[in-house]
Design an enzyme around this catalytic site. Structure first.
Site, PDB file in Angstrom:
ATOM      1  N   ASP A  55       1.295  -1.403   0.541  1.00 51.25           N
ATOM      2  CA  ASP A  55       0.272  -0.194   0.328  1.00 51.25           C
ATOM      3  C   ASP A  55       1.045   0.953  -0.129  1.00 51.25           C
ATOM      4  OD1 ASP A  55      -2.535   1.957   0.371  1.00 51.25           O
ATOM      5  OD2 ASP A  55      -1.547   2.037   2.656  1.00 51.25           O
ATOM      6  N   ASP A 107      -0.174   5.319   1.265  1.00 54.97           N
ATOM      7  CA  ASP A 107      -0.296   6.096   2.001  1.00 54.97           C
ATOM      8  C   ASP A 107      -0.729   5.778   3.369  1.00 54.97           C
ATOM      9  OD1 ASP A 107      -0.722   7.963   0.307  1.00 54.97           O
ATOM     10  OD2 ASP A 107      -2.508   7.175  -0.506  1.00 54.97           O
ATOM     11  N   ASP A 162      -1.243  -0.210   5.987  1.00 50.74           N
ATOM     12  CA  ASP A 162      -1.547   0.165   7.616  1.00 50.74           C
ATOM     13  C   ASP A 162      -3.079   0.244   7.548  1.00 50.74           C
ATOM     14  OD1 ASP A 162      -2.927   4.162   6.636  1.00 50.74           O
ATOM     15  OD2 ASP A 162      -2.444   2.378   5.627  1.00 50.74           O
TER      16      ASP A 162
END
Length: 216
Positions: free
Chosen positions: A7, A9, A179
């Site tokens: 991922d 961000d 996250d």
């Protein structure tokens, strides 16, 4: 060779590139700051709670790009990546990417942000393969719309499955670093899920499942 999927961000970079780009568009006078950032923050809060309709966010966030040439936007994004994003790349992210590269793994970034942001950011980490939200273009000009399946929640799985088929790749032994609770559908598909800077929901799930939890 196995896949190492990341991922973007809050995983590879500190912060959300779409929100940071929204700030940049306001600084460029492509959007009126007060109203635009208020709406951006409200939509991003919904994302953090796992209840965002990504179509709504993309419709909003792409409006300032409508009618602008691909070249002009790309040039502005490169300057943005230089000034804002490069200092936000986690050192631990660089080391992890480098370790996977040294093992001969195939690197892929899959993100719910627009491809106009994700591709140039991924290149700063030496990653050329990207799945992100594709922007619609007509005659070299952005329309403010998206194309195809959005790489968000289950859409990441859909797009990745299609990519695996085209590339004749497999998820056997694959790692995925994220996250967000929004990435649980994909985290549960890979053999080596990693929770990075995890939100509360993902952290609880990772703890229960015995997944590694990393703090970058």
């Amino acid at each position: 060779m196995t896949l190492a999927i990341f991922d973007l961000d809050e995983t590879l970079i500190r912060g959300d590139c779409a929100s940071l780009w929204s700030e940049r568009m306001c600084a460029l006078a492509w959007a009126e700051r007060a109203a635009f950032m208020q709406e951006n923050d409200a939509l991003m809060a919904a994302y953090g709670q796992g209840r965002l309709a990504m179509e709504d966010y993309m419709r909003f966030s792409l409006a300032p790009l409508r009618g602008r040439s691909v070249e002009d936007v790309a040039a502005a994004v490169e300057r943005f990546v230089d000034a804002v994003i490069e200092p936000r790349i986690y050192p631990e992210a660089r080391r992890t990417v480098a370790a996977h590269r040294a093992r001969g793994d195939r690197l892929l970034v899959i993100s719910a942000s627009g491809a106009h942001l994700v591709r140039p950011i991924a290149r700063r980490l030496g990653i050329d393969e990207v799945l992100a939200i594709d922007l619609d273009v007509a005659d070299g000009v952005l329309t403010g719309q998206t194309r195809g399946t959005l790489t968000y929640r289950e859409g990441k799985v859909t797009r990745l499955d299609a990519w695996l088929q085209v590339e004749h790749e497999s998820l056997a032994g694959a790692s995925f670093y994220s996250d967000s609770r929004n990435d649980l559908p994909l985290l549960m598909r890979v053999d080596r899920p990693h929770a990075v800077n995890a939100d509360a929901v993902l952290s609880a799930h990772a703890r229960a499942a015995g997944w590694p939890q990393l703090r970058w």
